[in-house]
Design an enzyme around this catalytic site. Structure first.
Site, PDB file in Angstrom:
ATOM      1  N   GLU A 193      -2.773   3.494   8.114  1.00 39.43           N
ATOM      2  CA  GLU A 193      -2.204   4.122   7.120  1.00 39.43           C
ATOM      3  C   GLU A 193      -1.269   2.640   6.887  1.00 39.43           C
ATOM      4  O   GLU A 193      -1.360   1.579   7.220  1.00 39.43           O
ATOM      5  CB  GLU A 193      -0.878   5.782   7.018  1.00 39.43           C
ATOM      6  N   ASN A 218       6.499   8.947   3.771  1.00 35.46           N
ATOM      7  CA  ASN A 218       5.305   9.456   3.544  1.00 35.46           C
ATOM      8  C   ASN A 218       5.538   7.557   3.138  1.00 35.46           C
ATOM      9  O   ASN A 218       4.922   6.942   4.214  1.00 35.46           O
ATOM     10  CB  ASN A 218       4.935   9.969   2.895  1.00 35.46           C
ATOM     11  N   GLU A 229       2.303  20.386   4.212  1.00 30.75           N
ATOM     12  CA  GLU A 229       1.444  20.777   3.534  1.00 30.75           C
ATOM     13  C   GLU A 229       1.145  22.402   3.188  1.00 30.75           C
ATOM     14  O   GLU A 229       0.287  22.854   2.814  1.00 30.75           O
ATOM     15  CB  GLU A 229       0.140  20.070   3.705  1.00 30.75           C
ATOM     16  N   ASP A 233      -5.152   8.434  -2.214  1.00 30.69           N
ATOM     17  CA  ASP A 233      -4.051   8.567  -1.254  1.00 30.69           C
ATOM     18  C   ASP A 233      -3.237   6.871  -1.631  1.00 30.69           C
ATOM     19  O   ASP A 233      -3.043   7.086  -2.641  1.00 30.69           O
ATOM     20  CB  ASP A 233      -4.638   8.341  -0.467  1.00 30.69           C
TER      21      ASP A 233
END
Length: 319
Positions: free
Chosen positions: A21, A117, A136, A222
């Site tokens: 990421e 995040n 989640e 995303d």
């Protein structure tokens, strides 16, 4: 509108990340940074030499930002924020444990908070926009993610103002050319929203849906980046794709990465900012999916797209 498709078969760096990421291009050093959130690692890659490697940390590192004074990186961690000096990210990387400076932040998390995040510096350079995510498994019953505007106070500390609540997983952000609109990705809702953004105060309001594509073929939105035409490039979890949206919300190009599956972030890099670097993640995949997507978790680069990006704004604070 005809939708063009570009296919990139092979990955660039085979790191097999659990949750690759946070891709970020450093135009001064001509280096790429990205993270493996679950693996607690920051990777550095220098295209001109081919040198690459990582430093390990004692907790999840989720997203990165550059500083205007070029002293190091800002990082969102699983449970807070940090400053990492460049000498704590040695080059060539040593593939060994590293350290960082925890930043004091008085922030009361929303009920259902899981971890930090995503992050992105706003066009002024004075605000570090930081997002959190919910547990989640609680969705859709509740949504405990938030989006915060973090600024540096006169005494050198950090202050956070809540911009948005009732979010699921905070993800890709960007701004229109006139800085009047914030794009924000709320992943579990599969949507990219547009908000009026007051560049003087940093406040947001008046949400409208920019994209809400509930289509397995196009995956879950995303991370994102923008090209120099201010089009949106959205990484799509579970679909092997990065999608280019026009400012009107139309899809005009799809980058297909068939050997990856969970595409997580993208950023423009290279000497001319015309190479698209793309991260991916192997977490949450079945044995069959791993067999069908053997490069899932690797870093990709896509060249020759005919577009250019721009370096992300750097934060003006000092640490």
């Amino acid at each position: 509108m005809e939708v063009k498709t570009v296919v990139q078969q092979e990955s660039l760096l085979k790191y097999n990340c659990e949750l690759g990421e946070g891709s970020l291009w450093d135009a001064i050093r001509q280096r790429l940074y990205f993270v493996d959130i679950i693996g607690c690692r920051i990777f550095t890659y220098e295209p001109s030499t081919g040198i690459h490697g990582f430093q390990s940390f004692d907790r999840n590192v989720t997203a990165l930002a550059l500083l205007e004074d070029d002293s190091g990186l800002l990082a969102a961690l699983q449970d807070g924020l940090a400053f990492i000096k460049f000498d704590q990210l040695p080059f060539p990387p040593t593939n060994s444990p590293s350290t960082y400076k925890r930043l004091s932040l008085n922030l009361k998390h929303l009920e259902g908070f899981n971890r930090f995040n995503e992050c992105c510096v706003d066009p002024t350079g004075k605000r570090w926009i930081v997002g959190t995510m919910m547990n989640e498994e609680d969705f859709p019953k509740s949504a405990g993610g938030g989006l915060y505007s973090v600024t540096q106070t006169k005494d050198g500390g950090l202050s956070a103002d809540l911009l948005l609540d009732n979010l699921t997983v905070s993800n890709g952000m960007g701004w229109t050319k006139d800085n009047k609109t914030l794009y924000f990705t709320d992943s579990l809702r599969k949507e990219i929203g547009k908000y009026d953004y007051d560049i003087d105060t940093g406040k947001v309001c008046n949400k409208v849906i920019f994209s809400n594509v509930d289509d397995e073929f196009l995956g879950v939105p995303d991370g994102m980046c923008q090209d120099d035409e201010y089009h949106i490039w959205s990484a799509r979890w579970g679909s092997s794709k990065v999608i280019r949206f026009t400012p009107e919300g139309k899809i005009d190009l799809i980058v297909h990465l068939p050997k990856g599956l969970n595409i997580t972030s993208c950023i423009w890099g290279g000497p001319n900012l015309d190479e698209l670097y793309v991260t991916s993640a192997k977490t949450g995949t079945t044995d069959e999916q791993i067999e069908n997507h053997p490069s899932n978790g690797d870093l990709f680069v896509v060249k020759g797209l005919g577009f250019k990006g721009k370096e992300r704004t750097r934060f003006k604070g000092k640490f």
